[in-house]
Design a protein around this motif. Sequence first.
Motif, PDB file in Angstrom:
ATOM      1  N   LEU A 177     141.340 -47.313  -0.918  1.00  0.00           N
ATOM      2  CA  LEU A 177     140.297 -47.164   0.123  1.00  0.00           C
ATOM      3  C   LEU A 177     138.896 -47.023  -0.485  1.00  0.00           C
ATOM      4  O   LEU A 177     137.988 -47.787  -0.107  1.00  0.00           O
ATOM      5  N   PRO A 178     138.664 -46.078  -1.429  1.00  0.00           N
ATOM      6  CA  PRO A 178     137.314 -46.008  -2.014  1.00  0.00           C
ATOM      7  C   PRO A 178     136.919 -47.283  -2.740  1.00  0.00           C
ATOM      8  O   PRO A 178     135.753 -47.676  -2.711  1.00  0.00           O
ATOM      9  N   ALA A 179     137.900 -47.956  -3.387  1.00  0.00           N
ATOM     10  CA  ALA A 179     137.589 -49.203  -4.094  1.00  0.00           C
ATOM     11  C   ALA A 179     137.116 -50.280  -3.122  1.00  0.00           C
ATOM     12  O   ALA A 179     136.148 -51.005  -3.406  1.00  0.00           O
ATOM     13  N   ILE A 180     137.768 -50.384  -1.958  1.00  0.00           N
ATOM     14  CA  ILE A 180     137.376 -51.383  -0.946  1.00  0.00           C
ATOM     15  C   ILE A 180     135.975 -51.097  -0.412  1.00  0.00           C
ATOM     16  O   ILE A 180     135.134 -51.998  -0.303  1.00  0.00           O
ATOM     17  N   ILE A 181     135.707 -49.815  -0.098  1.00  0.00           N
ATOM     18  CA  ILE A 181     134.384 -49.432   0.432  1.00  0.00           C
ATOM     19  C   ILE A 181     133.290 -49.737  -0.595  1.00  0.00           C
ATOM     20  O   ILE A 181     132.251 -50.337  -0.276  1.00  0.00           O
ATOM     21  N   ILE A 182     133.531 -49.345  -1.849  1.00  0.00           N
ATOM     22  CA  ILE A 182     132.545 -49.558  -2.912  1.00  0.00           C
ATOM     23  C   ILE A 182     132.322 -51.057  -3.137  1.00  0.00           C
ATOM     24  O   ILE A 182     131.180 -51.497  -3.333  1.00  0.00           O
ATOM     25  N   PHE A 183     133.394 -51.849  -3.083  1.00  0.00           N
ATOM     26  CA  PHE A 183     133.275 -53.302  -3.265  1.00  0.00           C
ATOM     27  C   PHE A 183     132.376 -53.909  -2.192  1.00  0.00           C
ATOM     28  O   PHE A 183     131.458 -54.682  -2.496  1.00  0.00           O
ATOM     29  N   ILE A 184     132.624 -53.566  -0.930  1.00  0.00           N
ATOM     30  CA  ILE A 184     131.842 -54.128   0.183  1.00  0.00           C
ATOM     31  C   ILE A 184     130.362 -53.770   0.045  1.00  0.00           C
ATOM     32  O   ILE A 184     129.480 -54.636   0.156  1.00  0.00           O
ATOM     33  N   VAL A 185     130.081 -52.497  -0.241  1.00  0.00           N
ATOM     34  CA  VAL A 185     128.694 -52.030  -0.370  1.00  0.00           C
ATOM     35  C   VAL A 185     128.010 -52.723  -1.558  1.00  0.00           C
ATOM     36  O   VAL A 185     126.868 -53.196  -1.450  1.00  0.00           O
ATOM     37  N   THR A 186     128.710 -52.810  -2.685  1.00  0.00           N
ATOM     38  CA  THR A 186     128.142 -53.392  -3.912  1.00  0.00           C
ATOM     39  C   THR A 186     127.809 -54.873  -3.729  1.00  0.00           C
ATOM     40  O   THR A 186     126.710 -55.316  -4.087  1.00  0.00           O
ATOM     41  N   VAL A 187     128.744 -55.643  -3.174  1.00  0.00           N
ATOM     42  CA  VAL A 187     128.506 -57.083  -2.986  1.00  0.00           C
ATOM     43  C   VAL A 187     127.365 -57.315  -1.997  1.00  0.00           C
ATOM     44  O   VAL A 187     126.528 -58.210  -2.196  1.00  0.00           O
ATOM     45  N   ALA A 188     127.299 -56.491  -0.961  1.00  0.00           N
ATOM     46  CA  ALA A 188     126.208 -56.610   0.018  1.00  0.00           C
ATOM     47  C   ALA A 188     124.850 -56.400  -0.656  1.00  0.00           C
ATOM     48  O   ALA A 188     123.887 -57.147  -0.407  1.00  0.00           O
ATOM     49  N   ILE A 189     124.763 -55.394  -1.524  1.00  0.00           N
ATOM     50  CA  ILE A 189     123.513 -55.111  -2.236  1.00  0.00           C
ATOM     51  C   ILE A 189     123.170 -56.259  -3.203  1.00  0.00           C
ATOM     52  O   ILE A 189     122.009 -56.676  -3.310  1.00  0.00           O
ATOM     53  N   MET A 190     124.189 -56.793  -3.879  1.00  0.00           N
ATOM     54  CA  MET A 190     123.936 -57.878  -4.835  1.00  0.00           C
ATOM     55  C   MET A 190     123.451 -59.150  -4.131  1.00  0.00           C
ATOM     56  O   MET A 190     122.633 -59.889  -4.676  1.00  0.00           O
ATOM     57  N   LEU A 191     123.938 -59.384  -2.917  1.00  0.00           N
ATOM     58  CA  LEU A 191     123.459 -60.533  -2.136  1.00  0.00           C
ATOM     59  C   LEU A 191     121.967 -60.396  -1.834  1.00  0.00           C
ATOM     60  O   LEU A 191     121.220 -61.376  -1.869  1.00  0.00           O
ATOM     61  N   VAL A 192     121.534 -59.167  -1.573  1.00  0.00           N
ATOM     62  CA  VAL A 192     120.107 -58.913  -1.314  1.00  0.00           C
ATOM     63  C   VAL A 192     119.303 -59.044  -2.609  1.00  0.00           C
ATOM     64  O   VAL A 192     118.247 -59.690  -2.638  1.00  0.00           O
ATOM     65  N   LEU A 193     119.820 -58.448  -3.700  1.00  0.00           N
ATOM     66  CA  LEU A 193     119.119 -58.473  -4.991  1.00  0.00           C
ATOM     67  C   LEU A 193     118.890 -59.894  -5.501  1.00  0.00           C
ATOM     68  O   LEU A 193     117.834 -60.217  -6.047  1.00  0.00           O
ATOM     69  N   ALA A 366     140.262 -40.726 -12.781  1.00  0.00           N
ATOM     70  CA  ALA A 366     140.510 -42.170 -12.645  1.00  0.00           C
ATOM     71  C   ALA A 366     139.280 -42.884 -12.079  1.00  0.00           C
ATOM     72  O   ALA A 366     138.855 -43.920 -12.610  1.00  0.00           O
ATOM     73  N   LEU A 367     138.705 -42.344 -11.010  1.00  0.00           N
ATOM     74  CA  LEU A 367     137.528 -42.970 -10.389  1.00  0.00           C
ATOM     75  C   LEU A 367     136.345 -42.993 -11.352  1.00  0.00           C
ATOM     76  O   LEU A 367     135.666 -44.011 -11.507  1.00  0.00           O
TER      77      LEU A 367
END
Length: 426
Positions: A177-193, A366-367
């Motif tokens: 669950l945290p990995a999925i949330i972090i992935f979505i947020v990260t890719v969204a930011i990279m699309l903007v960057l 682990a995280l």
Amino acid sequence: MDMTTVAVVIFIAAYALIISEKVHRTIVGIFGAMLMILAGIISQETAIHHIDFNTLGLLMGMMIIVNITSETGLFNFLAIWSAKKVKAHPAKLLIALSLLTAVCSAFLDNVTTVLLTVPITFNIANQLKVDVKPYLMAQIISSNIGGTATLVGDPPNIMIGSSVGLNFMDFIFNLSLPAIIIFIVTVAIMLVLYKSKLHTQVELQDKVMRLDEKSQITDALLLKKCLFVLAVTMSLFVLHGALHLETATAALTGAGLLLLITYSHNEVMIAKILSKIEWLAIFFFAGLFVLVGALVETGVIKALAAEAIEITHGSVEATAMIILWMSALASAFIDNIPFVATMIPLIKDMGAMGLTNLEPMWWSLALGACLGGNGTLIGASANVVVASMAAQRGKPISFISFMKTAFPLMILSMIISTAYVWIRYL
């Protein structure tokens, strides 16, 4: 100066040189390791003991398999196929490649994943005449996020799971669950960057859409052999725990089998395939393992970890948070494998001293260890391998340029992880 001080000085000097990029990181790794031995901080035998040959064997085995597979035209096929699936749109392509990398990294190891996907990325970028760096950045970060989600995705998880008795589904249940949330947020930011760089001409998109991906397969028989060996190797990865095999054994078995059934008498091709191994990355890792091993032997890492735990006065909440953030910041700059190896017995000792709820500690470790690898270019194996592959193709990624983008994203991922650990376990 005592040995501990000398070790710290050599280590800091080595990292300063790596960050400055005045000297190639492979040379720094080898020479820094030799200085540790020459100074008497660590013996040659102990230094060799600290080199993780499982990691190096895994890298070399998968590089051989990937190098032979690349002779079939498979990567060109995948490049065109994946580009056509998203209509050759650069921004959608970044999402598709990031998702592919994250999912593969959850079930293969991160290094294997980037070895398979980076050649695809270069092919697509060349076809569309777009800057390849945003895609490489996204893949490095996605590989570490995806690897966090499962037992087999990242070496720290394998170490924690085997030491504590946590199984494959425990990791899926607690970390996906945290990995999925972090992935979505990260890719969204990279699309903007990278918005300004994710553009191509309509003519090039149309040209890609007209390409016939099937025509890219140049050797169908060799491809069948490669896919067979890949299936065998992946099966060994999945079953390596039950079979009591190391991952390097699985990778090198596949590499040996593929060489046997493809180029058993062709010395020229054998030499060609072996010469294409990323030797710069291999020797850098070997040196880095010795540098960190010297800190382990002098007690520096253990002292730092023990001091951080001492500060918490036995509070579960404070200890979990310190482990989470210390693991992330340490793993951004030093290899997370020896760090995790040091932390596991320390956390177990805390349990023996009366700290009853250790579950938050294991998931925090682990995280932090897995996601912290995104902080710098030397934070995780996959980062170094991608940087080495990019440099060989004339697209070097500098330490500072990577850190400017990746370190803030790593900090954001740790903020999300902090909220997750606090809400779920504390």
